[in-house]
Write an enzyme that holds these catalytic residues in place. Sequence first.
Site, PDB file in Angstrom:
ATOM      1  N   LYS A 157       0.851  -1.178   0.000  1.00 47.06           N
ATOM      2  CA  LYS A 157       0.000   0.000   0.000  1.00 47.06           C
ATOM      3  C   LYS A 157       0.892   1.236   0.000  1.00 47.06           C
ATOM      4  O   LYS A 157       1.809   1.310   0.830  1.00 47.06           O
ATOM      5  CB  LYS A 157      -0.893   0.036   1.249  1.00 47.06           C
ATOM      6  CG  LYS A 157      -1.781  -1.180   1.397  1.00 47.06           C
ATOM      7  CD  LYS A 157      -2.648  -1.090   2.642  1.00 47.06           C
ATOM      8  CE  LYS A 157      -1.932  -1.351   3.952  1.00 47.06           C
ATOM      9  NZ  LYS A 157      -1.298  -2.665   4.106  1.00 47.06           N
ATOM     10  N   GLU A 158       0.643   2.176  -0.899  1.00 46.12           N
ATOM     11  CA  GLU A 158       1.420   3.413  -0.838  1.00 46.12           C
ATOM     12  C   GLU A 158       1.196   4.053   0.527  1.00 46.12           C
ATOM     13  O   GLU A 158       0.096   4.006   1.066  1.00 46.12           O
ATOM     14  CB  GLU A 158       0.978   4.366  -1.954  1.00 46.12           C
ATOM     15  CG  GLU A 158       1.491   3.908  -3.304  1.00 46.12           C
ATOM     16  CD  GLU A 158       1.018   4.779  -4.455  1.00 46.12           C
ATOM     17  OE1 GLU A 158       0.590   5.918  -4.228  1.00 46.12           O
ATOM     18  OE2 GLU A 158       1.077   4.292  -5.601  1.00 46.12           O
ATOM     19  N   CYS A 266      -4.368   2.479  -8.492  1.00 37.54           N
ATOM     20  CA  CYS A 266      -4.738   1.058  -8.622  1.00 37.54           C
ATOM     21  C   CYS A 266      -6.233   0.790  -8.696  1.00 37.54           C
ATOM     22  O   CYS A 266      -6.705   0.224  -9.682  1.00 37.54           O
ATOM     23  CB  CYS A 266      -4.116   0.261  -7.475  1.00 37.54           C
ATOM     24  SG  CYS A 266      -2.325   0.195  -7.590  1.00 37.54           S
TER      25      CYS A 266
HETATM   26  N1  NAD Z   1       1.470   1.915  -6.933  1.00 36.45           N
HETATM   27  C1  NAD Z   1       0.958   0.950  -6.191  1.00 36.45           C
HETATM   28  O1  NAD Z   1       0.548   1.164  -5.051  1.00 36.45           O
HETATM   29  C2  NAD Z   1       0.857  -0.463  -6.725  1.00 36.45           C
HETATM   30  C3  NAD Z   1       0.601  -1.505  -5.829  1.00 36.45           C
HETATM   31  C4  NAD Z   1       0.540  -2.809  -6.337  1.00 36.45           C
HETATM   32  C5  NAD Z   1       0.688  -3.041  -7.686  1.00 36.45           C
HETATM   33  N2  NAD Z   1       0.928  -1.994  -8.537  1.00 36.45           N
HETATM   34  C6  NAD Z   1       1.137  -2.287  -9.953  1.00 36.45           C
HETATM   35  O2  NAD Z   1       2.533  -2.250 -10.215  1.00 36.45           O
HETATM   36  C7  NAD Z   1       2.778  -1.747 -11.540  1.00 36.45           C
HETATM   37  C8  NAD Z   1       3.683  -0.531 -11.474  1.00 36.45           C
HETATM   38  O3  NAD Z   1       2.997   0.491 -10.751  1.00 36.45           O
HETATM   39  P1  NAD Z   1       3.739   1.789 -10.226  1.00 36.45           P
HETATM   40  O4  NAD Z   1       2.760   2.540  -9.394  1.00 36.45           O
HETATM   41  O5  NAD Z   1       5.048   1.400  -9.650  1.00 36.45           O
HETATM   42  O6  NAD Z   1       3.983   2.555 -11.610  1.00 36.45           O
HETATM   43  P2  NAD Z   1       4.920   3.823 -11.871  1.00 36.45           P
HETATM   44  O7  NAD Z   1       4.284   4.536 -12.999  1.00 36.45           O
HETATM   45  O8  NAD Z   1       5.169   4.542 -10.596  1.00 36.45           O
HETATM   46  O9  NAD Z   1       6.313   3.173 -12.339  1.00 36.45           O
HETATM   47  C9  NAD Z   1       6.507   2.538 -13.543  1.00 36.45           C
HETATM   48  C10 NAD Z   1       7.946   2.814 -13.987  1.00 36.45           C
HETATM   49  O10 NAD Z   1       8.273   1.986 -15.108  1.00 36.45           O
HETATM   50  C11 NAD Z   1       9.102   2.742 -15.961  1.00 36.45           C
HETATM   51  N3  NAD Z   1       9.118   2.098 -17.286  1.00 36.45           N
HETATM   52  C12 NAD Z   1       8.150   2.080 -18.240  1.00 36.45           C
HETATM   53  N4  NAD Z   1       8.564   1.360 -19.306  1.00 36.45           N
HETATM   54  C13 NAD Z   1       9.793   0.895 -19.014  1.00 36.45           C
HETATM   55  C14 NAD Z   1      10.734   0.090 -19.716  1.00 36.45           C
HETATM   56  N5  NAD Z   1      10.480  -0.389 -20.918  1.00 36.45           N
HETATM   57  N6  NAD Z   1      11.908  -0.179 -19.126  1.00 36.45           N
HETATM   58  C15 NAD Z   1      12.186   0.306 -17.896  1.00 36.45           C
HETATM   59  N7  NAD Z   1      11.334   1.067 -17.190  1.00 36.45           N
HETATM   60  C16 NAD Z   1      10.151   1.364 -17.737  1.00 36.45           C
HETATM   61  C17 NAD Z   1       8.522   4.132 -15.914  1.00 36.45           C
HETATM   62  O11 NAD Z   1       9.446   5.106 -16.361  1.00 36.45           O
HETATM   63  C18 NAD Z   1       8.189   4.245 -14.429  1.00 36.45           C
HETATM   64  O12 NAD Z   1       9.260   4.792 -13.697  1.00 36.45           O
HETATM   65  C19 NAD Z   1       1.405  -1.471 -12.132  1.00 36.45           C
HETATM   66  O13 NAD Z   1       0.976  -2.593 -12.862  1.00 36.45           O
HETATM   67  C20 NAD Z   1       0.533  -1.286 -10.907  1.00 36.45           C
HETATM   68  O14 NAD Z   1      -0.830  -1.590 -11.153  1.00 36.45           O
HETATM   69  C21 NAD Z   1       1.036  -0.716  -8.075  1.00 36.45           C
END
Ligand code: NAD
Length: 439
Positions: A157-158, A266
């Site tokens: 969880k953030e 999310c």
């Molecule tokens: N944020 C949350 O609380 C949370 C919790 C559980 C699951 N998730 C899932 O995790 C995944 C990531 O979420 P997030 O919030 O960390 O996203 P985010 O947008 O914060 O981070 C994604 C990162 O991936 C990078 N990226 C994109 N394409 C890339 C590539 N080809 N090579 C290297 N880096 C690349 C982007 O520049 C970015 O920094 C999503 O599927 C989300 O649903 C998120």
Amino acid sequence: MQVTVVGSGYVGLVAATCFAETGNDVVGVDIDKHKVDQLSKGISIIYEPGLDELLARNIAEKRLRFTTDIKNAILSAEVIFIAVGTPPGEDGSADLQYVLGVAKQIGHHMNNYKVVVNKSTVPVGTAQTVQATIQAELDKRKAVTSFDVISNPEFLKEGSAIDDFMKPDRIVIGGSSEKALSLMKKLYASFLRTDNRIYVMDNKSAEVTKYAANAMLATKISFMNEMAALCDKVGANIDQVRFGIGSDDRIGKKFLFPGIGYGGSCFPKDVKALVQTGHENGLNMKILEAVEDVNDRQKKVLFDRIQQHFNHKLSGKTIAVWGLAFKPRTDDMREAPSIEMINLLLEAGVSVKAYDPVAVDSAKRIWGNAVTFGEEPYGVLRGADALLIHTEWNEFRSPNFETIKSSLNAPVIFDGRNLYDPVDMMEIGFTYRSIGRAS
Ligand SMILES: NC(=O)c1ccc[n+]([C@@H]2O[C@H](COP(=O)([O-])OP(=O)(O)OC[C@H]3O[C@@H](n4cnc5c(N)ncnc54)[C@H](O)[C@@H]3O)[C@@H](O)[C@H]2O)c1
């Protein structure tokens, strides 16, 4: 273990840092050079309690580094996590272009056996698609090497991401290869010293588990918001109802708070994606469609109350806002309910003065100069016609009401998080409107 985490956002950065903290040799990859430069200096690009210290320590102790060079990060890895974004496409389904882009690069560079782990939230069947994408790249260059694809959705969880990652309530691992499963269990063993909370299942069940978890939580929120709407109509108090139902173990006390609708990166996208997965499989996801409808309605409830209070004459008014992030302890503004609310206010000709302890930089990227941002909570109140609360930061829970009263043009609070007692507020002279507590 040699671990590579592709994507250094909220999930990838936390995962990479925590894997390094437990002694692994970790490379974090991102395509965003600015992010990589900042992270390499130990500067976190997101606000997450506890992250800065772990990041700095693990970089200094050389267990963690960041790079844009995905090729070498793939070559050196035993386990490669894919933790890139899966934003909603036009029809609501998860856009897999980033995940599959990474899978392609893995296939393009892979030199020996690797475990490839889908940590991004991905629709059911994606493990198979990732497997096929990697294999197609290997075939193209006639390379022969084996690999396994594991589904390992993330439940952090953030706002408490480090704690959640270091002390997870469960680790879901989807896959069938004994070799890959045993590597995954080894990697996670340090986080599970008191109790083994690993659930091993097939890839598809792991993929569905993640969406089902978020959909269930979003359903709880919309359910309570609907009950709060009824309480408002009939003169009941949702807090009393919440205590009354939460004491039943089968319901539980957690996550029963009404508010201004769910937001964040999310719940909105994952509910949409699950509805779309249902459609693609000939199934109407009736409950989740209703969950979304209730959430859309909820995001406007306070705006309607503000309009009523000012007799639909909002133009020229000033409203102070406390809290912008979609929840406390994060600077994440993705899909924050404050966005829709502030946009409605701005369209109605209201001047908005806003304060948030950590999300102002993210908010500036949305509104620029259209909103005035303050550096402390009381400063934004001066000359405002009302205070509107969006986020339940701790510092808003017990404020100095006399200062609020003397700073505002009139003692009026619209509270989207039910932080104060309506009777107390009436006694100290406020017009106070909250959610589901007929005041
Ligand atoms: N944020 C949350 O609380 C949370 C919790 C559980 C699951 N998730 C899932 O995790 C995944 C990531 O979420 P997030 O919030 O960390 O996203 P985010 O947008 O914060 O981070 C994604 C990162 O991936 C990078 N990226 C994109 N394409 C890339 C590539 N080809 N090579 C290297 N880096 C690349 C982007 O520049 C970015 O920094 C999503 O599927 C989300 O649903 C998120």
